[in-house]
Structure formats: structure tokens, C-alpha cells
Scaffold this motif. Sequence first.
Motif, PDB file in Angstrom:
ATOM      1  N   SER A 181      61.634 -10.660 -40.176  1.00 22.90           N
ATOM      2  CA  SER A 181      62.198 -11.753 -39.376  1.00 22.90           C
ATOM      3  C   SER A 181      63.154 -11.213 -38.313  1.00 22.90           C
ATOM      4  CB  SER A 181      62.921 -12.735 -40.299  1.00 22.90           C
ATOM      5  OG  SER A 181      63.539 -13.763 -39.556  1.00 22.90           O
ATOM      6  N   ILE A 182      63.939 -10.203 -38.676  1.00 17.29           N
ATOM      7  CA  ILE A 182      64.886  -9.617 -37.727  1.00 17.29           C
ATOM      8  C   ILE A 182      64.151  -8.956 -36.567  1.00 17.29           C
ATOM      9  CG2 ILE A 182      66.556  -7.747 -37.430  1.00 17.29           C
ATOM     10  CD1 ILE A 182      67.577  -8.425 -40.273  1.00 17.29           C
ATOM     11  N   TYR A 183      63.178  -8.108 -36.890  1.00 16.60           N
ATOM     12  CA  TYR A 183      62.493  -7.349 -35.839  1.00 16.60           C
ATOM     13  C   TYR A 183      61.548  -8.220 -35.016  1.00 16.60           C
ATOM     14  CZ  TYR A 183      64.060  -2.779 -37.592  1.00 16.60           C
ATOM     15  OH  TYR A 183      64.817  -1.688 -37.961  1.00 16.60           O
ATOM     16  N   GLU A 184      60.788  -9.083 -35.679  1.00 15.96           N
ATOM     17  CA  GLU A 184      59.736  -9.829 -34.988  1.00 15.96           C
ATOM     18  C   GLU A 184      60.268 -11.020 -34.195  1.00 15.96           C
ATOM     19  OE1 GLU A 184      56.589  -9.035 -34.624  1.00 15.96           O
ATOM     20  OE2 GLU A 184      56.842  -7.209 -35.812  1.00 15.96           O
ATOM     21  N   GLU A 185      61.374 -11.612 -34.645  1.00 19.37           N
ATOM     22  CA  GLU A 185      61.829 -12.848 -34.026  1.00 19.37           C
ATOM     23  C   GLU A 185      63.142 -12.715 -33.254  1.00 19.37           C
ATOM     24  OE1 GLU A 185      61.990 -15.755 -37.171  1.00 19.37           O
ATOM     25  OE2 GLU A 185      60.049 -15.109 -37.971  1.00 19.37           O
ATOM     26  N   ASN A 186      63.816 -11.582 -33.376  1.00 16.52           N
ATOM     27  CA  ASN A 186      65.159 -11.504 -32.793  1.00 16.52           C
ATOM     28  C   ASN A 186      65.412 -10.263 -31.950  1.00 16.52           C
ATOM     29  OD1 ASN A 186      66.741 -13.895 -34.114  1.00 16.52           O
ATOM     30  ND2 ASN A 186      65.575 -12.980 -35.784  1.00 16.52           N
ATOM     31  N   CYS A 187      64.408  -9.451 -31.723  1.00 15.00           N
ATOM     32  CA  CYS A 187      64.626  -8.215 -30.963  1.00 15.00           C
ATOM     33  C   CYS A 187      63.959  -8.238 -29.596  1.00 15.00           C
ATOM     34  CB  CYS A 187      64.145  -7.007 -31.775  1.00 15.00           C
ATOM     35  SG  CYS A 187      65.310  -6.525 -33.063  1.00 15.00           S
ATOM     36  N   PHE A 188      63.753  -9.440 -29.040  1.00 18.86           N
ATOM     37  CA  PHE A 188      63.212  -9.611 -27.690  1.00 18.86           C
ATOM     38  C   PHE A 188      61.779  -9.113 -27.555  1.00 18.86           C
ATOM     39  CE2 PHE A 188      67.833  -9.240 -27.141  1.00 18.86           C
ATOM     40  CZ  PHE A 188      68.116 -10.371 -26.386  1.00 18.86           C
ATOM     41  N   LYS A 189      61.115  -8.838 -28.655  1.00 23.47           N
ATOM     42  CA  LYS A 189      59.778  -8.251 -28.608  1.00 23.47           C
ATOM     43  C   LYS A 189      58.711  -9.337 -28.567  1.00 23.47           C
ATOM     44  CE  LYS A 189      57.868  -6.674 -32.327  1.00 23.47           C
ATOM     45  NZ  LYS A 189      56.626  -7.470 -32.223  1.00 23.47           N
ATOM     46  N   PRO A 190      57.770  -9.268 -27.626  1.00 24.89           N
ATOM     47  CA  PRO A 190      56.675 -10.246 -27.622  1.00 24.89           C
ATOM     48  C   PRO A 190      55.764 -10.037 -28.840  1.00 24.89           C
ATOM     49  CG  PRO A 190      56.306  -8.536 -25.963  1.00 24.89           C
ATOM     50  CD  PRO A 190      57.688  -8.317 -26.500  1.00 24.89           C
ATOM     51  N   GLN A 191      55.151 -11.114 -29.303  1.00 26.35           N
ATOM     52  CA  GLN A 191      54.289 -11.039 -30.486  1.00 26.35           C
ATOM     53  C   GLN A 191      53.114 -10.095 -30.282  1.00 26.35           C
ATOM     54  OE1 GLN A 191      54.626 -12.495 -33.547  1.00 26.35           O
ATOM     55  NE2 GLN A 191      56.663 -13.181 -32.918  1.00 26.35           N
ATOM     56  N   SER A 192      52.676  -9.954 -29.041  1.00 28.33           N
ATOM     57  CA  SER A 192      51.512  -9.108 -28.761  1.00 28.33           C
ATOM     58  C   SER A 192      51.798  -7.624 -28.952  1.00 28.33           C
ATOM     59  CB  SER A 192      51.022  -9.358 -27.328  1.00 28.33           C
ATOM     60  OG  SER A 192      52.066  -9.073 -26.399  1.00 28.33           O
ATOM     61  N   VAL A 193      53.084  -7.259 -28.919  1.00 27.17           N
ATOM     62  CA  VAL A 193      53.452  -5.849 -29.104  1.00 27.17           C
ATOM     63  C   VAL A 193      53.807  -5.624 -30.571  1.00 27.17           C
ATOM     64  CG1 VAL A 193      55.090  -4.031 -28.480  1.00 27.17           C
ATOM     65  CG2 VAL A 193      54.305  -5.657 -26.744  1.00 27.17           C
ATOM     66  N   LYS A 194      53.004  -4.820 -31.242  1.00 28.72           N
ATOM     67  CA  LYS A 194      53.219  -4.573 -32.666  1.00 28.72           C
ATOM     68  C   LYS A 194      54.153  -3.386 -32.871  1.00 28.72           C
ATOM     69  CE  LYS A 194      50.369  -7.858 -33.656  1.00 28.72           C
ATOM     70  NZ  LYS A 194      50.910  -9.150 -34.130  1.00 28.72           N
ATOM     71  N   ARG A 195      54.989  -3.519 -33.901  1.00 22.38           N
ATOM     72  CA  ARG A 195      55.856  -2.395 -34.250  1.00 22.38           C
ATOM     73  C   ARG A 195      55.006  -1.217 -34.716  1.00 22.38           C
ATOM     74  NH1 ARG A 195      59.336  -3.918 -38.684  1.00 22.38           N
ATOM     75  NH2 ARG A 195      58.071  -5.773 -38.960  1.00 22.38           N
ATOM     76  N   PRO A 196      55.509   0.017 -34.553  1.00 20.35           N
ATOM     77  CA  PRO A 196      54.697   1.212 -34.815  1.00 20.35           C
ATOM     78  C   PRO A 196      54.005   1.239 -36.169  1.00 20.35           C
ATOM     79  CG  PRO A 196      56.718   1.822 -33.734  1.00 20.35           C
ATOM     80  CD  PRO A 196      56.820   0.353 -34.004  1.00 20.35           C
ATOM     81  N   LEU A 197      54.722   0.975 -37.250  1.00 19.85           N
ATOM     82  CA  LEU A 197      54.107   1.071 -38.567  1.00 19.85           C
ATOM     83  C   LEU A 197      53.158  -0.086 -38.831  1.00 19.85           C
ATOM     84  CD1 LEU A 197      56.965   2.418 -40.848  1.00 19.85           C
ATOM     85  CD2 LEU A 197      55.025   3.620 -39.883  1.00 19.85           C
ATOM     86  N   ALA A 198      53.369  -1.203 -38.156  1.00 21.92           N
ATOM     87  CA  ALA A 198      52.482  -2.345 -38.341  1.00 21.92           C
ATOM     88  C   ALA A 198      51.136  -2.101 -37.660  1.00 21.92           C
ATOM     89  CB  ALA A 198      53.131  -3.612 -37.795  1.00 21.92           C
ATOM     90  N   SER A 199      51.160  -1.388 -36.537  1.00 26.90           N
ATOM     91  CA  SER A 199      49.932  -1.179 -35.775  1.00 26.90           C
ATOM     92  C   SER A 199      49.296   0.167 -36.053  1.00 26.90           C
ATOM     93  CB  SER A 199      50.236  -1.282 -34.278  1.00 26.90           C
ATOM     94  OG  SER A 199      51.097  -0.226 -33.879  1.00 26.90           O
ATOM     95  N   GLY A 200      50.114   1.111 -36.516  1.00 26.82           N
ATOM     96  CA  GLY A 200      49.604   2.465 -36.708  1.00 26.82           C
ATOM     97  C   GLY A 200      49.591   3.254 -35.417  1.00 26.82           C
ATOM     98  N   ARG A 201      49.936   2.590 -34.299  1.00 32.26           N
ATOM     99  CA  ARG A 201      49.959   3.278 -33.001  1.00 32.26           C
ATOM    100  C   ARG A 201      51.290   2.966 -32.331  1.00 32.26           C
ATOM    101  NH1 ARG A 201      45.234   0.507 -32.562  1.00 32.26           N
ATOM    102  NH2 ARG A 201      46.032  -0.666 -30.780  1.00 32.26           N
ATOM    103  N   GLY A 202      52.157   3.953 -32.267  1.00 29.91           N
ATOM    104  CA  GLY A 202      53.485   3.723 -31.730  1.00 29.91           C
ATOM    105  C   GLY A 202      53.558   3.744 -30.222  1.00 29.91           C
TER     106      GLY A 202
END
Length: 461
Positions: free
Chosen positions: A202-223
Motif C-alpha cells: 500500500s505504501i509503495y503502490e499508492e503513495n510513492c507517486f508511481k503510476p500503476q503501469s510501472v511495476k516495482r523491480p521485484l514485482a516485475s522481475g525487470r528493474g
Amino acid sequence: MAAGSAALLRALGLAVLLVPPVVPRESPGAAERRCFCQVTGHLDDCTCDIETIDAFNNYKLFPRLNELLESDYFRYYKVNLKKPCPFWNDNSHCGIRDCAVKPCPSDEVPDGIRSGSHKYSEEANSLAEECEEAKRLGAVDGSLSKETQQAVLQWTQHDDSSDSFCEADDIYSPDAEYVDLLLNPERYTGYKGPDAWKIWNSIYEENCFKPQSVKRPLASGRGHTFYKWLKGVCVEKRAFYKLISGLHASINIHLSARYLLQDTWSEKKWGPNVTEFQQRFDEVITRGEGPRRLKNLYFLYLIELRALSKVLPFFERPGFQLYTGNKSHDSEMKNFLLEILHLAKSFPLHFDENSFFAGNKKEAAKLKEEFRLHFKNISKIMDCVGCFKCRLWGKLQTQGLGTALKILFSENLIEKIPESGPSYGFQLTRQEIVALFNAFGRISTSVRELENFRNILRNMR
């Protein structure tokens, strides 16, 4: 079956970290290099280097700060751990005994702290009481002196928390209790799984100004996609992410450094768990993320250190004291506090916050407000943490970082603080002061613990 397995791994929060790759027998120092080889030299967005921070913190600041935090003024923190989560209905709590927090019996808290009358400083106390009374009456009474009328407006404005980066607890709530931080240390509690993952997600996905289309490194496997996005955003949003990542890294270092190694009927043994540390920070196991997390810890250190150096005029005023009711001890502790703040100010490579919120004033003000509200939202999420000890330290550290940000963005007000008399324009409550120094104490401890893990990993084969 595959979907269920993926959900389980995702819920554990560190999916790719749980099954480390098989590594052949290595030469001495290889394990250290995998965690620390990139944690060196200059930090992005800063003029400072990691080696300067290590030397300054570990041999100058850390020992003094640790001693200060053992004093009565800083060891007692009032917190409401019973506030419901404002974002989702699941109010399940960790049943593990190490998650529990032991509040203080009221007679153990020093009278000067418990009375609550010294909300700001002894000098301003009588004035503050007049202001509190005026607020209760609901008006700025014309019978008050002009100075007091002005103070009423200033204190009211302060208490409205328009400059606050955190959702502060109501310390007058019957659910708020004093906690002795020395008796409830931050360490591994066993709190993990879907609930813990949900908090950080919730902290990273909803509060760090990051668009939903950009996945965090470990979530996508591609940093590379994530870091390409991060490099392209403004310095303020990039700093926000690095602060949260640095705080997350610091917490993980504490859990690894004070891990439950032995639990028998006769004793519990806490100490460093190298495997736990490697799972969170080893370059190979974390696919390059670990060293980045550690660098963000150093960035967080610089931000909070800069705040301490900037707030010195507030604490230097003759009327301010660390009031506990023990006059000689309070005076001694204030002198010690000032010594630490002067040491912080002497750091040679401070972060330059003037790059923040520069340019067009209207756009800068809008971005600053977004920054403040995003962080305030994160402080609210701490009330959703199911482990009470984790909630305690999460609330304290977010309030401490929020106070540091408040200081950095109140430079003009701090510069106007008079040498004597109440500081109307800029104020810190006792809660903010205790949180500020304890939060930085946690960051300072993390940097010191890294040296210990370096030494352990250096000698591993």
C-alpha cells in the motif's frame, strides 16, 4: 494451483528472496562484496559519499546519540496503539508474544513528562495555558494582552497541524499510553505474511507517486523500466521514493541485527542473522536491489542529519529545556543535546535541500502539498500494522521523518526564531522531539550495524 502459489509468494513480500540461488563455495570476502561492493562512493542527488557518513556516524555521532536516547526525556513516548485502520476493515492483530508492547505504569513516568503541562517549553508554558483556555472559550478574548492574543492565533495554527507531515496521535485520548522505548526495542517479532506485505504494498503502490503501469523491480522481475521512470521524475518525487525505501531498509536491518536466534524456556537470545540480512540485501539474491536499498538508507540518513543541523536555533533558546522535573539532570541533558546538534552541524557534506520545490512558485507549492499529503497518508497506514511493536516503531519513525521534513521546509520560520522568548512561528511538540531523535537514532544504528555485517560477511567462506 499456479495462481495460488504466486499469491502465497507475493504475500510473503520477498518472493524472489525466499529461495536463494545455490552459490558455490566462495573465497573469503565474496559474501561481503555481493552486499556491499556497490555501497560505496557518492550518492545520487547528493555531494556526499558513503565513506564520509560511515566514519562520521560510527565513531562520532552514534555513541553520543545512543547515550542521549537512554535519558528519561527521550525514552518515554506516548502513543495510541488502539486506533483502527482507516483504510481497510481487517483489524486482525498478531498473536505472537514478541509483537506485544508493554505500556508504562503511570508512576514510572517522570512527573514532568506525565503532567503534560510542559507542552512546548517551560518559558512558554504559562502563555500556552492562557491560549488553551482561550481556545476552550472559543474566541480571542479582548481582555488578553496583545502579545497573548497573537500567541493564541499562533498556537492554534500550530495545533491545527497545517505544517505537519504526519497524522499525530491525540496524546490526551484515554487510549494513549506511555511506552518505555528501551523496554520495547525494535527487533524481529515474527510478523510477516499477507498482512505485512499489504502494508508495504500500500505504501509503495499508492503513495510513492508511481503510476500503476510501472511495476516495482521485484514485482516485475525487470528493474530497468522502474529505474528509467524514477530517473525521469522530478527530484522531489525521486527523493520521496528513496526516503521510503531507505526507511524500509533500515527497518529490515534492525530485524536482521536483532533476530531471535534461540527461544527456550530459560532464555531468549537475540543477535545478528546473516542469512536474513543476505536475503534482503545480497546483490545476487535480490537481483541487484539490495545495494540500492542500502544506498537509500544513506540518503535518508543525510536528510534527517540535515534537519538536526537546521533546527539548532530552536533548541538553543535559553527558555527551552528537556523538562522531566529533575532540574539538574534536565540542564545536563540539554547541554548534551546541544553538543550533539553542533556535531551534526559540523558534518562537512550536508544535503542541500534548496533543490527541492524550486522554480515556479505556484507549481512548487502544489508539489510540496502533494508531498506532504502523501507522507501524511503513510503515517496513517501505520495504524493498520497488525504487530503492536511494529506499529509502535512504525508510528514513531514516520513521525520522526515527518518532523525532519517539517524542519527542512520551515527554514524561513526557523531563521526568525528569537534568541529569547517564545517561538511563535515555528514549534515542535514533545512528541515530535522524541520521535525526531529516536527516528534518527534508528537510522544511525542501522548505519552502525552495517559495519558489523560487513565484518561478519568478510570472514564467511
